[in-house]
Design a protein around this motif. Structure first.
Motif, mmCIF file in Angstrom:
data_model
loop_
_atom_site.group_PDB
_atom_site.id
_atom_site.type_symbol
_atom_site.label_atom_id
_atom_site.label_comp_id
_atom_site.label_asym_id
_atom_site.label_seq_id
_atom_site.Cartn_x
_atom_site.Cartn_y
_atom_site.Cartn_z
ATOM 1 N N VAL A 169 31.091 -19.044 31.704
ATOM 2 C CA VAL A 169 31.789 -19.510 32.899
ATOM 3 C C VAL A 169 30.852 -20.429 33.672
ATOM 4 C CG1 VAL A 169 32.945 -18.830 35.030
ATOM 5 C CG2 VAL A 169 33.140 -17.401 32.996
ATOM 6 N N SER A 195 29.051 -12.772 41.109
ATOM 7 C CA SER A 195 30.353 -12.865 40.440
ATOM 8 C C SER A 195 30.394 -12.040 39.161
ATOM 9 C CB SER A 195 30.660 -14.337 40.107
ATOM 10 O OG SER A 195 30.617 -15.135 41.262
ATOM 11 N N LYS A 196 29.359 -11.189 38.951
ATOM 12 C CA LYS A 196 29.277 -10.290 37.787
ATOM 13 C C LYS A 196 29.159 -11.043 36.475
ATOM 14 C CE LYS A 196 31.916 -6.670 40.135
ATOM 15 N NZ LYS A 196 33.098 -5.780 40.094
ATOM 16 N N LEU A 197 28.385 -12.146 36.512
ATOM 17 C CA LEU A 197 28.083 -12.900 35.300
ATOM 18 C C LEU A 197 26.676 -12.557 34.838
ATOM 19 C CD1 LEU A 197 29.513 -16.437 36.231
ATOM 20 C CD2 LEU A 197 30.654 -14.571 35.020
ATOM 21 N N LEU A 220 30.405 -14.127 30.823
ATOM 22 C CA LEU A 220 31.399 -13.139 31.233
ATOM 23 C C LEU A 220 31.592 -12.143 30.085
ATOM 24 C CD1 LEU A 220 33.500 -12.327 33.408
ATOM 25 C CD2 LEU A 220 35.148 -13.746 32.179
ATOM 26 N N ALA A 229 37.230 -14.933 37.118
ATOM 27 C CA ALA A 229 35.777 -15.129 37.184
ATOM 28 C C ALA A 229 35.443 -16.521 37.702
ATOM 29 C CB ALA A 229 35.161 -14.905 35.808
#
Length: 358
Positions: A169, A195-197, A220, A229
């Motif tokens: 992403v 962003s939880k990447l 991701l 995302a």
């Protein structure tokens, strides 16, 4: 008597043909029932190989009927040659449409550039693969629309695929030369992590005449949340840069309104949107946009899990005895029943969406 003998001889000569027609018709009916009709809920993806088998059996049946015709050997060979010529003509005149798509569908299954659940981009189309058929492939776009792409289109155009096991992403933006990259890079890394990447990194793509172009990227873990995302990454970038007082605007922008020299184009805290209440669950865009593709992917994964569990129970049942063997057989029967339910759900994916989500 001579007339009756001629009639009897003529009838006897067609008996092999009638028998062949009966056998061929019975075999084709049984094959269609066993391969396709009993498994109508499998969908085009699973029925593809079965339909090819039926096509081969039909051609073989036609040859068998021709061989049983009460004609001379030369006439029989001429009929077979005519049949081959007709089939070749059909392939030749329909190669740009039906049979070309059929051949392209076979090629896609051999090369496997994507599977159900993958995000693909081909030409001007982007979406998630929902179904693969004999002649076309169905994808679900970012707007939730179902788009049927001919298989020849997919084999004659470059296809970019994002595997459902993970995807990269990215987001690009331009900042002025008055902002140090040493200040920007940590902020963009924090935005990606927020962003939880995973494995976030920053690249400087271009040193333009008026601005520097940055790109922040991260992995991701599950690509099915790609749309959400991307949106979360953009929001995190805004929060990080605006929170540090950095304006996201190229130096080429010219504001026509007179503003004070010390005015900053960073929104005031009071103007920023209110944060979402903690009790309110976040709405995931993919559940709405890719409902059919997501459901097809979930059903396929669940069926694979049931198959593995069934194989394990079968091996354990062979080695067990007594009550334990009976219990294993009951569990195996339950798994088979669950698989039947999943096959029914595939036939009506939208009606079964709620059950699959659970």
């Amino acid at each position: 008597m001579g007339i009756f003998q001629d009639v009897f001889s003529a009838f006897a000569s067609v008996i092999p043909l009638l028998e062949t027609l009966l056998v061929v018709g019975l075999v084709l009916w049984c094959a269609h029932y066993m391969l396709i009709r009993r498994h109508a809920g499998l969908g085009n993806e699973k029925l593809f190989s079965r339909q090819l088998v039926m096509l081969g059996l039909t051609l073989a049946g036609m040859v068998a009927v021709i061989l049983a015709l009460p004609v001379s050997e030369g006439s029989r060979n001429q009929i077979i040659a005519l049949l081959g010529l007709l089939i070749s003509g059909v392939f030749a005149f329909s190669s740009s449409n039906i049979f070309a798509n059929l051949a392209a569908g076979i090629l896609l299954r051999i090369t496997k550039p994507f599977v159900i659940g993958d995000f693909i981009s081909v030409g001007a189309h982007f979406g998630r693969v929902a179904e693969r058929g004999l002649f076309d492939t169905e994808i679900q776009s970012e707007t939730g629309e179902l788009i049927a792409l001919p298989n020849t289109y997919l084999t004659t155009n470059p296809v970019s695929a994002l595997r459902s096991a993970g995807a990269l992403v990215s987001a690009s933006l331009s900042l002025g030369y008055d902002v140090s990259h040493a200040q920007v890079e940590p902020l963009l890394i924090n935005a990606a992590r927020g962003s939880k990447l995973d494995d976030a990194f920053v690249q400087i793509l271009e040193l333009g005449n008026f601005a520097i172009t940055y790109r922040v990227s991260g992995v991701l873990p599950e690509a099915k949340g790609l749309i959400t995302a991307r949106s979360n990454l953009h929001k995190a970038i805004l929060d990080q840069l605006h929170g540090a007082g950095i304006e996201i605007m190229s130096a080429t922008i010219m504001n026509q309104r007179p503003v004070p020299a010390d005015y900053s184009f960073v929104p005031e805290p009071s103007r920023r949107p209110a944060t979402r209440p903690a009790a309110e669950p976040e709405k995931v865009a993919e559940k709405v946009l890719f409902d059919k593709a997501e459901l097809a992917h979930q059903l396929q994964q669940r069926k694979a899990e049931l198959s593995e569990q069934a194989q394990e129970l079968e091996l354990r049942a062979k080695e067990a005895d007594g009550e334990q063997k009976q219990r294993l057989k009951e569990q195996l029967e339950q798994l088979r029943e669950q698989r039947k339910q999943l096959e029914k759900a595939e036939a009506e994916p939208l009606k079964s969406r709620g059950a699959a989500d659970q």
